[in-house]
Each structure stands twice: as C-alpha cells, then as structure tokens.
Motif scaffolding. Structure first.
Motif, mmCIF file in Angstrom:
data_model
loop_
_atom_site.group_PDB
_atom_site.id
_atom_site.type_symbol
_atom_site.label_atom_id
_atom_site.label_comp_id
_atom_site.label_asym_id
_atom_site.label_seq_id
_atom_site.Cartn_x
_atom_site.Cartn_y
_atom_site.Cartn_z
ATOM 1 N N SER A 344 0.832 -1.208 0.000
ATOM 2 C CA SER A 344 0.000 0.000 0.000
ATOM 3 C C SER A 344 0.863 1.252 0.000
ATOM 4 O O SER A 344 0.600 2.221 -0.727
ATOM 5 C CB SER A 344 -0.932 0.008 1.212
ATOM 6 N N ARG A 345 1.911 1.234 0.852
ATOM 7 C CA ARG A 345 2.820 2.376 0.883
ATOM 8 C C ARG A 345 3.542 2.544 -0.458
ATOM 9 O O ARG A 345 3.712 3.670 -0.952
ATOM 10 C CB ARG A 345 3.848 2.195 2.000
ATOM 11 N N ALA A 346 3.993 1.421 -1.029
ATOM 12 C CA ALA A 346 4.714 1.491 -2.307
ATOM 13 C C ALA A 346 3.818 2.045 -3.403
ATOM 14 O O ALA A 346 4.237 2.904 -4.199
ATOM 15 C CB ALA A 346 5.237 0.109 -2.686
ATOM 16 N N ALA A 347 2.580 1.565 -3.470
ATOM 17 C CA ALA A 347 1.658 2.037 -4.501
ATOM 18 C C ALA A 347 1.337 3.515 -4.305
ATOM 19 O O ALA A 347 1.271 4.288 -5.281
ATOM 20 C CB ALA A 347 0.369 1.209 -4.467
ATOM 21 N N SER A 348 1.163 3.951 -3.044
ATOM 22 C CA SER A 348 0.853 5.351 -2.776
ATOM 23 C C SER A 348 2.019 6.255 -3.177
ATOM 24 O O SER A 348 1.831 7.324 -3.772
ATOM 25 C CB SER A 348 0.520 5.539 -1.293
ATOM 26 N N ARG A 349 3.235 5.803 -2.846
ATOM 27 C CA ARG A 349 4.407 6.607 -3.215
ATOM 28 C C ARG A 349 4.560 6.704 -4.732
ATOM 29 O O ARG A 349 4.826 7.784 -5.277
ATOM 30 C CB ARG A 349 5.659 5.997 -2.586
ATOM 31 N N CYS A 350 4.384 5.567 -5.406
ATOM 32 C CA CYS A 350 4.521 5.580 -6.872
ATOM 33 C C CYS A 350 3.436 6.437 -7.524
ATOM 34 O O CYS A 350 3.692 7.133 -8.527
ATOM 35 C CB CYS A 350 4.465 4.155 -7.412
ATOM 36 N N ALA A 351 2.215 6.399 -6.964
ATOM 37 C CA ALA A 351 1.142 7.239 -7.513
ATOM 38 C C ALA A 351 1.479 8.712 -7.336
ATOM 39 O O ALA A 351 1.256 9.532 -8.244
ATOM 40 C CB ALA A 351 -0.174 6.899 -6.825
ATOM 41 N N ARG A 352 2.025 9.045 -6.169
ATOM 42 C CA ARG A 352 2.362 10.454 -5.891
ATOM 43 C C ARG A 352 3.511 10.922 -6.779
ATOM 44 O O ARG A 352 3.488 12.047 -7.296
ATOM 45 C CB ARG A 352 2.740 10.586 -4.420
ATOM 46 N N GLU A 353 4.513 10.050 -6.984
ATOM 47 C CA GLU A 353 5.690 10.425 -7.768
ATOM 48 C C GLU A 353 5.533 10.102 -9.248
ATOM 49 O O GLU A 353 6.454 10.348 -10.026
ATOM 50 C CB GLU A 353 6.922 9.708 -7.203
ATOM 51 N N ARG A 354 4.393 9.507 -9.632
ATOM 52 C CA ARG A 354 4.119 9.111 -11.031
ATOM 53 C C ARG A 354 5.151 8.105 -11.526
ATOM 54 O O ARG A 354 5.578 8.115 -12.684
ATOM 55 C CB ARG A 354 4.065 10.323 -11.980
ATOM 56 N N THR A 355 5.563 7.200 -10.652
ATOM 57 C CA THR A 355 6.538 6.167 -11.000
ATOM 58 C C THR A 355 5.815 4.945 -11.552
ATOM 59 O O THR A 355 4.958 4.383 -10.877
ATOM 60 C CB THR A 355 7.346 5.740 -9.758
#
Length: 601
Positions: A344-355
């Motif tokens: 969940s944390r990884a997906a949230s970070r990637c969504a925020r950073e557009r990764t």
C-alpha cells in the motif's frame, strides 16, 4: 489348458472381489505391496469402476524434471515405435508431465482413462497403479492387469520407479512404462529402473551446471564489500558471513518465495519480514546457466540497530521499522497486515511520484483496486482507465490493444492500468511499450498487473520502474474481520455475520482471494433467513478443507453432502438416511473432502 499367467490373473481377480465385498484383508496370494495398496485405496474411498482424477492444464513445461526427462523419453520413443507400450513421467505428487506412446490404440485407451499430461495418477485418486504405488512406497514396483484397484485399468500392466535426486536423495517424480497385458509384462521393471536412473543422471548434470553458475555469481558479488549476500538454488544455498549470521533456514525459504515473485525491472526490490519479525530489504536478480534458470542472487539490506545496541525484535525497533508497521489506510480498502502495508505504501508513493509500477499477485487479490485507491489518494477526480491485455478486443469495437492504450485519456491527473501484462503477445510487445511510454510522457501514472512478475514480456520490462507484490488472502488472514466488515457494508448496511462464521472463514485457504470472499458473502447474504449470515447460509464449498482440486462430479457430491448435514443439524446418521447411504460412507466422504461441521454424531 490355461497358461500360468491367465490362471494367476483369475486368482488375483477373485481375491480382489472377495476383498471389496468383505471386511477381511486381502488373501495372502496377493503380493504384499499390492495388498497394502488395495487397503489404502479402499480406506480412501477410491472408485473401482470410473477413473475420476483432478486435471491441471497449466504447469511448468520447462521444469528441470521435464527437461531432464525429454532426451530419455525421446530415445525410448524411438525404441518403442510401433509397439504396444508407452512411457510416462510424473512429478513427485503424481501429476503426469510427459507421455510417449508406441501405438494409436493404446494412446486412445490411455486418453480414455486420463493417463495423460495434466492429470494426476496418485494412489489417492486412482487407487493401486504403478505410478501411485511407486510414489507412495518410494520404491520400484510392477502392477499387473487385475492387480489394479480400478477395473478400467485392468487391461494393461505397468512398471514404475521413483526418480531420485542423486544429491539430496529426494524423490522428484516417477518413471512409468505401461503396455497391454502380455507374456513380456514382467520384464518391464528393469527397463523402467534404467530409464529412471538416466533421468536422475541428466538432472544431476543440470544441478552441476546450476551450482557452477550460482557459485560464479556469488563470488563476483561477495568479493566486493561486506554487505549480506545470498544465493538460492533448488539444492544449494550460498551465504557470506554477513548473511549467514542473521538468517535461518526458514528465512531462506521466505526469501526464496519472495524472489520467485520478483521481476527484473530496474530498481526492483521488496521488503520481506523474516521469521524473527525483522524486516529486510531484498534486491534480487535471476541467475541463469547453460541448463536454464539456476536460482537467485539476493543482496540484502537490514535496518540499522537502534542506538542502544539491541537487535530489532529484541525489545526496541528503529524509526523506519516503526513507521513501516503502522497501518496505511487507502480509501475503500481494508487491512493492516505488514505485507499489505508495504505494498500500500509502495503504490501510494509511486502514484504520488508518477513512477510506473508493476503489481503482481494471484488473481482476485485486488491489484486493480489497490491501484485505484492509491490514485484516489493523490486527490485525482477521475478513476484509472483499465485496459485488459487478455481480452481479444479492448472495448468491443474491434480496437486492438496498442490502439486502445493510445486512445486512453492521458495527463497529470490520469492513471492507466494495463491488466494481464503477461498476455501481451510478442508481436504487440514493442507497440504496447511505445503506447505506455507515450502516456507516461504526458504525466499519466502507468500501472501493470499480472500473476507473476517474471511473466513480463521483454519489450515491456523497461516500462515499469518498480514492482510490488500484493499478498494472497491466505497470507493476511489477520485482515479477514476488517475485510468481511468492508465487503458486507458494500452489500448492505443491515448485513452482519454470526460469531461462528468468522472462525470457519479463517479455516478456508481462499484460492480466489478477496474476489472469492466477496462472492461467498454475497451468495450467503442473498440466501440468509435472518438479519445476519449464519453457518448454513455459506456456500457448501466453505465447509470443506480439502487440499486438492475437485472434478465437477466431486464438487457436486461434496455440496450435496454438506447440504444434507446442514439440514440435519450435523446429525450424520439422519443425513445418511436421507441420502440413502450408510453412516460409514458419510464419515469416509467427510474425511475425503475435509468437511468439518459441528454435529451430534
């Protein structure tokens, strides 16, 4: 005058019939190994007149066993061409992995009794047969004609021998030779044992090649610095002192399972919680040899010890560990399991950073829902556009996959999810990659989903910068109450579960994951008689804890049995009377299907 073999067949047939119709053990004239197998088969309730076996069409056709057996089977196929014989290889659990047949008539018969690739010929399903007995007793054996427990197999004779790993001694599978009954049938044992030994030798050569490749990779990496390094193969574990001092055998298993799920995209990494509660960041790459995939090279990063000098898990934890263990709520989803928190944390970070992110996990784990929730957490007002690569057309209008991706809305506030990335054909790989890269260039968040990360086609690997594993429901059962509550609220505000329902739900292994749980709750809610879901409202399959896949006929029989037991309030005698069977049969079927119901006997 009858030949000795014909008279023997008739004697064995009479002994089998006597054994099946009476409670006494088989007659002493029956060979000891066959007697023992008959008794096991009868206890398991194996049928005597129909061959009903599980079928799994999807299996690894490039496994080490299959590749090692191929040249041996090729040679035997040439030798037996035109003869009334077939050679068959199974894995250690009895699943048929390869078969070669000398004549068409025998091939047709073997197809009719399901002795073909994808089917399982373990003793628990078929009863006494060469493959089943060899795997059950871990030794070579011959089963002649009427010695088979199932009548459908009595027209053939078979010899089988276990295939052993020459390094570990573990049984890897079985080699089987089947032919029509005839005078030469007792000579099959020597041939099949020789073939099993040949396969074992080829597997050893593969192992040697794998071990050399792993050792070379390990030496190249461990030569520099003192960071923890681990090499994991099927029969080999290599660890430097920095890794061996902090890992156990169970940790090796957990890391190997995690490595098998990881892809090979740049910066691919994953956090793994070890058996002692400590979390390690794992970076992985696959090691290949001339004989194929040899194993995995892992570079590990442990969290630093706190200033007090205590190890994590021994009374104090680092700030990073404390933050990682905190729940990470996502809109519309539920769960606080550590593995769920991590993804969940990884997906949230990637969504925020557009990764660009690759989400991999079993079907029904909620990969698309996770991507949508992480996208919503960024404040986006539009839902992700989902395109399924497994569909023959993207939108029902004949549009092909690359065109559907190019026509999807793009921009900084948009997300594009490509489902079933592994279904992208090699011909479309380059054009699909170009479409995804064009969308990412416009600020669109790109997400791919698939079952296993290593299934990403080569042209698409560069499109996904990071990868994360979505855990199966059976690996996060602590989240079950919260998930049930969340799913029931979607069904209706007035629906709840009786207290005894959750313990039963925890016993199920949920092969269909959250999607299956949702379907089961919806079915139970639709059929409930009161304001809450009771045990008898749940689908019959949830009352069974069987560890094998069932045929349609077996599933129907199991459901009928569960429904009769529920209707009789668990009274097995009453349920047996209503079904027209004996209480002994009820008990036997409950054991066979793993049915557990509270009852009065």
């Amino acid at each position: 005058m009858l030949s000795d073999s014909t008279e023997r067949d008739r004697t064995i047939a009479r002994a089998r019939l006597q054994f099946l119709t009476h409670a006494e053990p088989p007659a002493q004239i029956v060979p000891e190994g066959i007697r023992n197998s008959w008794q096991r088969s009868k206890y398991l309730g194996v049928g005597t007149d129909e061959v009903v076996v599980p079928y799994q069409p999807d299996y690894d056709r490039e496994s080490r066993l299959v590749r090692a057996a191929a040249p041996v089977l090729d040679r035997l196929e040439r030798t037996l061409a035109g003869s009334d014989a077939s050679v068959i290889v199974t894995d250690r659990k009895g699943w048929v992995r390869d078969r070669r047949v000398g004549e068409k008539r025998l091939s047709t018969h073997l197809d009719r009794v399901h002795l073909a690739p994808g089917f399982n010929y373990a003793e628990q399903f078929v009863g006494t047969n060469g493959i089943g007995v060899a795997l059950e007793e871990r030794r070579p054996n011959v089963v002649l004609g009427t010695e088979h427990f199932n009548e459908r197999l009595q027209g053939v004779s078979c010899a089988a021998a276990p295939i052993r790993n020459s390094v570990t001694g573990r049984v890897e599978g079985a080699m089987n030779l089947t032919c029509w009954n005839g005078p030469a049938r007792t000579l099959m044992a020597a041939l099949v044992q020789e073939a099993a030994g040949d396969i074992a030798r080829v597997m050893y050569e593969f192992s040697s090649s794998h071990q050399r490749a792993l050792l070379e990779a390990f030496q190249q990496v461990s030569h520099y610095g003192d960071r923890p390094v681990l090499c994991l193969g099927q029969d080999l574990v290599l660890a430097n002192s920095a890794a061996s001092a902090r890992l156990t055998g169970d940790d090796h298993r957990l890391l190997h399972e995690a490595a098998a799920e990881l892809g090979h995209a740049p910066r691919t990494r994953q956090e793994v919680q070890l058996t002692g509660g400590e979390t390690v960041l794992m970076r992985c790459r696959q090691v290949d040899s001339s004989a194929g995939a040899a194993g995995y090279l892992l570079e590990l990063a442990f969290a630093e010890f706190p200033s007090g000098g205590q190890r994590p898990g021994s009374g104090s934890r680092t700030r990073a560990e404390q933050d990682a263990s905190r729940p990470w709520p996502l809109p519309g989803l539920a769960g606080t399991d550590p593995a769920w928190n991590t993804v969940s944390r990884a997906a949230s970070r990637c969504a925020r950073e557009r990764t660009p992110l690759l989400l991999h996990g079993e079907a029904g784990t909620g990969k698309c829902a996770l991507a949508g929730a992480a996208h919503a957490l960024t404040g986006a007002t539009s839902a992700p556009v989902v395109v399924d690569a497994a569909a023959t057309v993207a939108d029902g209008t004949g549009t092909d996959l690359p065109t559907a991706l190019r026509e999807a809305p793009t921009g900084p506030g948009r997300a594009l999810v490509l489902r079933n990335v592994d279904a992208v054909s090699p011909e479309q790989g380059t054009s699909v990659a170009q479409a995804l890269e064009a969308a990412a260039a416009q600020g669109t968040w790109i997400v791919g989903t698939l079952h296993r990360a290593q299934g990403v086609p080569e042209p698409l690997r560069r499109c996904f910068v990071e990868a994360a594993a979505v855990p199966a429901l059976r690996h996060r059962l602590a989240d079950l109450p919260a998930l049930v509550d969340r799913l029931l609220r979607r069904i209706g505000a007035d629906v709840e579960c009786a207290p005894e329902v959750l313990p039963l739900l925890r016993r199920h292994d949920w092969p269909g994951n959250v999607r299956q749980l949702d379907a089961a709750l919806r079915e139970a809610a639709a059929g409930r008689r009161t304001y809450r879901i009771e045990l008898h409202d749940l689908p019959p399959s949830l009352h069974s804890a069987g560890g094998r896949s069932l045929s349609a006929w077996e599933a129907s029989e199991r459901d009928t049995l569960v429904q009769a037991l529920l209707a009789a309030d668990g009274n097995k005698l009453l349920a047996a009377q209503r079904l027209g069977i004996s209480r002994t049969t009820i008990y036997r079927k409950m054991r066979a299907y793993g049915i557990t119901l509270p009852g009065r006997g």
